[in-house]
Design an enzyme around this catalytic site. Structure first.
Site, PDB file in Angstrom:
ATOM      1  N   ASP A 139       4.597  12.426  10.635  1.00  0.00           N
ATOM      2  CA  ASP A 139       4.177  13.231  11.792  1.00  0.00           C
ATOM      3  C   ASP A 139       4.389  14.722  11.514  1.00  0.00           C
ATOM      4  O   ASP A 139       3.576  15.560  11.922  1.00  0.00           O
ATOM      5  CB  ASP A 139       4.960  12.804  13.051  1.00  0.00           C
ATOM      6  CG  ASP A 139       4.744  11.333  13.366  1.00  0.00           C
ATOM      7  OD1 ASP A 139       3.598  10.869  13.251  1.00  0.00           O
ATOM      8  OD2 ASP A 139       5.723  10.644  13.694  1.00  0.00           O
ATOM      9  N   GLY A 157       0.808  -1.217   0.000  1.00  0.00           N
ATOM     10  CA  GLY A 157       0.000   0.000   0.000  1.00  0.00           C
ATOM     11  C   GLY A 157       0.839   1.264   0.000  1.00  0.00           C
ATOM     12  O   GLY A 157       0.485   2.257  -0.656  1.00  0.00           O
ATOM     13  N   MET A 191       1.697   8.539   3.654  1.00  0.00           N
ATOM     14  CA  MET A 191       3.016   7.996   4.036  1.00  0.00           C
ATOM     15  C   MET A 191       3.943   7.932   2.837  1.00  0.00           C
ATOM     16  O   MET A 191       5.139   8.210   2.947  1.00  0.00           O
ATOM     17  CB  MET A 191       2.852   6.606   4.657  1.00  0.00           C
ATOM     18  CG  MET A 191       4.155   5.991   5.114  1.00  0.00           C
ATOM     19  SD  MET A 191       5.000   7.010   6.343  1.00  0.00           S
ATOM     20  CE  MET A 191       6.586   7.270   5.567  1.00  0.00           C
ATOM     21  N   HIS A 197       7.777   7.509  17.163  1.00  0.00           N
ATOM     22  CA  HIS A 197       6.640   7.407  16.241  1.00  0.00           C
ATOM     23  C   HIS A 197       5.605   6.423  16.790  1.00  0.00           C
ATOM     24  O   HIS A 197       5.368   5.365  16.227  1.00  0.00           O
ATOM     25  CB  HIS A 197       7.115   6.987  14.843  1.00  0.00           C
ATOM     26  CG  HIS A 197       5.971   6.870  13.877  1.00  0.00           C
ATOM     27  ND1 HIS A 197       5.220   7.950  13.456  1.00  0.00           N
ATOM     28  CD2 HIS A 197       5.402   5.784  13.286  1.00  0.00           C
ATOM     29  CE1 HIS A 197       4.264   7.549  12.658  1.00  0.00           C
ATOM     30  NE2 HIS A 197       4.345   6.229  12.534  1.00  0.00           N
ATOM     31  N   ARG A 232       1.709  15.799   9.034  1.00  0.00           N
ATOM     32  CA  ARG A 232       0.423  15.985   9.734  1.00  0.00           C
ATOM     33  C   ARG A 232       0.440  17.283  10.546  1.00  0.00           C
ATOM     34  O   ARG A 232      -0.522  18.072  10.495  1.00  0.00           O
ATOM     35  CB  ARG A 232       0.162  14.804  10.673  1.00  0.00           C
ATOM     36  CG  ARG A 232      -0.241  13.544   9.941  1.00  0.00           C
ATOM     37  CD  ARG A 232      -0.569  12.410  10.907  1.00  0.00           C
ATOM     38  NE  ARG A 232      -1.030  11.253  10.158  1.00  0.00           N
ATOM     39  CZ  ARG A 232      -0.630  10.001  10.368  1.00  0.00           C
ATOM     40  NH1 ARG A 232       0.237   9.731  11.340  1.00  0.00           N
ATOM     41  NH2 ARG A 232      -1.102   9.013   9.629  1.00  0.00           N
TER      42      ARG A 232
HETATM   43  P1  NAD Z   1       1.012  -3.495   2.998  1.00  0.00           P
HETATM   44  O1  NAD Z   1       0.609  -4.791   3.629  1.00  0.00           O
HETATM   45  O2  NAD Z   1       0.063  -2.855   2.054  1.00  0.00           O
HETATM   46  O3  NAD Z   1       2.396  -3.675   2.247  1.00  0.00           O
HETATM   47  C1  NAD Z   1       3.489  -4.306   2.834  1.00  0.00           C
HETATM   48  C2  NAD Z   1       4.289  -4.960   1.744  1.00  0.00           C
HETATM   49  O4  NAD Z   1       5.426  -5.575   2.359  1.00  0.00           O
HETATM   50  C3  NAD Z   1       3.524  -6.075   1.000  1.00  0.00           C
HETATM   51  O5  NAD Z   1       3.580  -5.848  -0.405  1.00  0.00           O
HETATM   52  C4  NAD Z   1       4.275  -7.340   1.375  1.00  0.00           C
HETATM   53  O6  NAD Z   1       4.304  -8.310   0.342  1.00  0.00           O
HETATM   54  C5  NAD Z   1       5.662  -6.768   1.654  1.00  0.00           C
HETATM   55  N1  NAD Z   1       6.517  -7.645   2.457  1.00  0.00           N
HETATM   56  C6  NAD Z   1       6.178  -8.428   3.512  1.00  0.00           C
HETATM   57  N2  NAD Z   1       7.272  -9.101   3.937  1.00  0.00           N
HETATM   58  C7  NAD Z   1       8.290  -8.733   3.151  1.00  0.00           C
HETATM   59  C8  NAD Z   1       9.657  -9.098   3.076  1.00  0.00           C
HETATM   60  N3  NAD Z   1      10.196  -9.976   3.920  1.00  0.00           N
HETATM   61  N4  NAD Z   1      10.411  -8.520   2.126  1.00  0.00           N
HETATM   62  C9  NAD Z   1       9.888  -7.637   1.258  1.00  0.00           C
HETATM   63  N5  NAD Z   1       8.605  -7.269   1.258  1.00  0.00           N
HETATM   64  C10 NAD Z   1       7.814  -7.819   2.197  1.00  0.00           C
HETATM   65  O7  NAD Z   1       1.364  -2.487   4.203  1.00  0.00           O
HETATM   66  P2  NAD Z   1       1.573  -0.903   4.120  1.00  0.00           P
HETATM   67  O8  NAD Z   1       0.273  -0.224   4.317  1.00  0.00           O
HETATM   68  O9  NAD Z   1       2.385  -0.591   2.914  1.00  0.00           O
HETATM   69  O10 NAD Z   1       2.435  -0.653   5.463  1.00  0.00           O
HETATM   70  C11 NAD Z   1       3.741  -1.176   5.570  1.00  0.00           C
HETATM   71  C12 NAD Z   1       4.329  -0.851   6.929  1.00  0.00           C
HETATM   72  O11 NAD Z   1       4.518   0.550   7.072  1.00  0.00           O
HETATM   73  C13 NAD Z   1       3.460  -1.272   8.118  1.00  0.00           C
HETATM   74  O12 NAD Z   1       4.275  -1.867   9.103  1.00  0.00           O
HETATM   75  C14 NAD Z   1       2.895   0.038   8.634  1.00  0.00           C
HETATM   76  O13 NAD Z   1       2.572   0.001   9.994  1.00  0.00           O
HETATM   77  C15 NAD Z   1       4.053   0.973   8.360  1.00  0.00           C
HETATM   78  N6  NAD Z   1       3.726   2.409   8.315  1.00  0.00           N
HETATM   79  C16 NAD Z   1       4.611   3.282   8.861  1.00  0.00           C
HETATM   80  C17 NAD Z   1       4.375   4.636   8.817  1.00  0.00           C
HETATM   81  C18 NAD Z   1       5.353   5.607   9.399  1.00  0.00           C
HETATM   82  O14 NAD Z   1       4.990   6.778   9.594  1.00  0.00           O
HETATM   83  N7  NAD Z   1       6.583   5.226   9.658  1.00  0.00           N
HETATM   84  C19 NAD Z   1       3.206   5.115   8.194  1.00  0.00           C
HETATM   85  C20 NAD Z   1       2.319   4.209   7.649  1.00  0.00           C
HETATM   86  C21 NAD Z   1       2.576   2.830   7.705  1.00  0.00           C
HETATM   87  C1  LMR Z   2       0.854   6.272  10.843  1.00  0.00           C
HETATM   88  O1  LMR Z   2       1.280   7.088  11.663  1.00  0.00           O
HETATM   89  O2  LMR Z   2      -0.096   6.537  10.078  1.00  0.00           O
HETATM   90  C2  LMR Z   2       1.527   4.934  10.733  1.00  0.00           C
HETATM   91  O3  LMR Z   2       2.443   4.733  11.746  1.00  0.00           O
HETATM   92  C3  LMR Z   2       0.571   3.804  10.579  1.00  0.00           C
HETATM   93  C4  LMR Z   2      -0.196   3.496  11.829  1.00  0.00           C
HETATM   94  O4  LMR Z   2      -0.272   2.319  12.186  1.00  0.00           O
HETATM   95  O5  LMR Z   2      -0.767   4.410  12.429  1.00  0.00           O
END
Ligand code: NAD
Ligand code: LMR
Length: 337
Positions: free
Chosen positions: A174, A35, A248, A198, A177
């Site tokens: 953050d 995503g 993100m 975070h 936002r």
């Molecule tokens: P998602 O499930 O849509 O995508 C994750 C992807 O990772 C998938 O395509 C999956 O196949 C892949 N994946 C899983 N294991 C893997 C591996 N070993 N090697 C390579 N790819 C692998 O999830 P998303 O919505 O993209 O979110 C991903 C992460 O980002 C989550 O942990 C979420 O909490 C985090 N996130 C962090 C922030 C931030 O501010 N830092 C913000 C939003 C989301």
């Molecule tokens: C965010 O701040 O949107 C990310 O860390 C995803 C979450 O789980 O809230």
């Protein structure tokens, strides 16, 4: 039928003509089909400072790469799957590696609830980065950032290649936002530092640095709370279909752009979760600070502004024990696995 207008001709010329992009930064996205990974990869494909983009995922990275490779900007895009050393190949020669691989939250979960699912993923990817591209800037999106950045740092330390200037847990969302929520009150887009970590109350927005923001104590408290729990707002709105992805991707693409611009000599200030000894006397070795970025990564962790409020000081103090235990969790995982 599509007609070339002057604007679209200009875009086409600009897309192909940047000499920077011909030799631009070499970037990898790990988790590129997810995503976040897909829109992030698209924004990087559109960035003229990125010359070469490698996409890796356990599923569908070649498909995403094929799709993006038709966009008429001059960077090259290649996709890598788990077969035939795909991960190592994706990491070869990288300047920057961005990691959004991992499971997102569902309503009712904390980011820490993701640790059991995402720690192993972060560890395997960190090991590969430490072995193949130890000098790259490693930018970690996957949650819980407060534990996974220390985990990745420990992997690099164990391999003797940790450079604290080169590893950042991405907290840029953050800041995005905070800037947006303040804009809703002031009508001005401003840089508002967000420090700490975070997750929930470890997220400490410094609204004291937004001079045009004049709020009652109650309204300020509501604004701080919304910033700290903005992630939950999106998780609830998506109702089981994941967490923030598009905002993100925007935030991640901004930090990559900042790191690359700084590597080319521009003076850039961002915030990020890094190894940081500011609160070492209180047992905290990782803390999101205000970072000056330079040619070699984080060149300086800037001192906190002198005029931060007592409420902000109290919020930092309250975050410290949470940050210490989150980091320990990540480090212990490396020790025990
Ligand atoms: P998602 O499930 O849509 O995508 C994750 C992807 O990772 C998938 O395509 C999956 O196949 C892949 N994946 C899983 N294991 C893997 C591996 N070993 N090697 C390579 N790819 C692998 O999830 P998303 O919505 O993209 O979110 C991903 C992460 O980002 C989550 O942990 C979420 O909490 C985090 N996130 C962090 C922030 C931030 O501010 N830092 C913000 C939003 C989301
Ligand atoms: C965010 O701040 O949107 C990310 O860390 C995803 C979450 O789980 O809230």
């Amino acid at each position: 039928m599509f007609k070339f207008t002057t604007a679209s001709k200009n875009l086409l010329v600009r897309s192909f003509s940047s000499s920077v992009s011909a030799q631009g930064a070499k970037v990898a996205v790990l988790g590129a089909a997810g995503g976040i990974g897909q829109p992030l990869s698209m924004l990087l494909k559109l960035n003229p400072l990125v010359g070469d983009l490698n996409l890796y995922d356990i599923a569908n990275a070649p498909g995403v790469a094929s799709d993006l490779s038709h966009i008429n900007t001059s960077s090259t895009v290649r996709g890598f799957s788990t077969e035939e050393q795909g991960l190592s190949k994706a990491l070869e020669g990288r300047d920057v590696v961005v990691i959004p691989a991992g499971v997102p939250r569902k309503p009712g979960m904390t980011r820490d609830d993701l640790f059991g699912m995402n720690a192993k993923i972060a560890m395997d990817l960190s090991i590969a980065c430490a072995e193949v591209c130890p000098k790259a800037s490693i930018l970690i999106i996957s949650n819980p950032v407060n534990s996974l950045l220390p985990l990745a740092a420990q992997v690099f330390k164990n391999k003797g290649v940790f450079d604290p200037k080169k590893m950042i847990g991405i907290t840029t969302l953050d800041l995005v936002r905070a800037s947006r929520f303040a804009f809703e009150k002031t009508g001005k887009v401003q840089f508002i530092p967000v420090i700490g970590g975070h997750a929930g109350t470890t997220i400490v927005p410094l609204y004291s640095q937004c001079s045009s923001l004049k709020l009652s104590p109650e309204d300020l408290a509501a604004l701080v709370h919304r910033t700290q729990f903005g992630g939950d707002e999106v998780v609830q709105a998506k109702a089981g279909k994941g967490s923030a992805t598009l905002s993100m991707a925007y935030a991640g693409a901004r930090l990559v752009d900042s790191v690359v611009r700084a590597s080319q000599g521009e003076d850039v200030v961002e915030c990020g979760f890094v190894a940081n000894d500011t609160y070492a006397s209180e047992g905290v070795d990782y803390f999101a600070g205000i970072l000056r970025l330079g040619k070699e990564g984080v060149s300086e962790i800037l001192p906190l502004p002198e005029n931060i409020t007592q409420l902000e000081k109290d919020a930092i103090k309250a975050a410290l024990p949470q940050l210490a235990s989150a980091a320990k969790k990540g480090i212990d995982f490396v020790t025990n696995n």
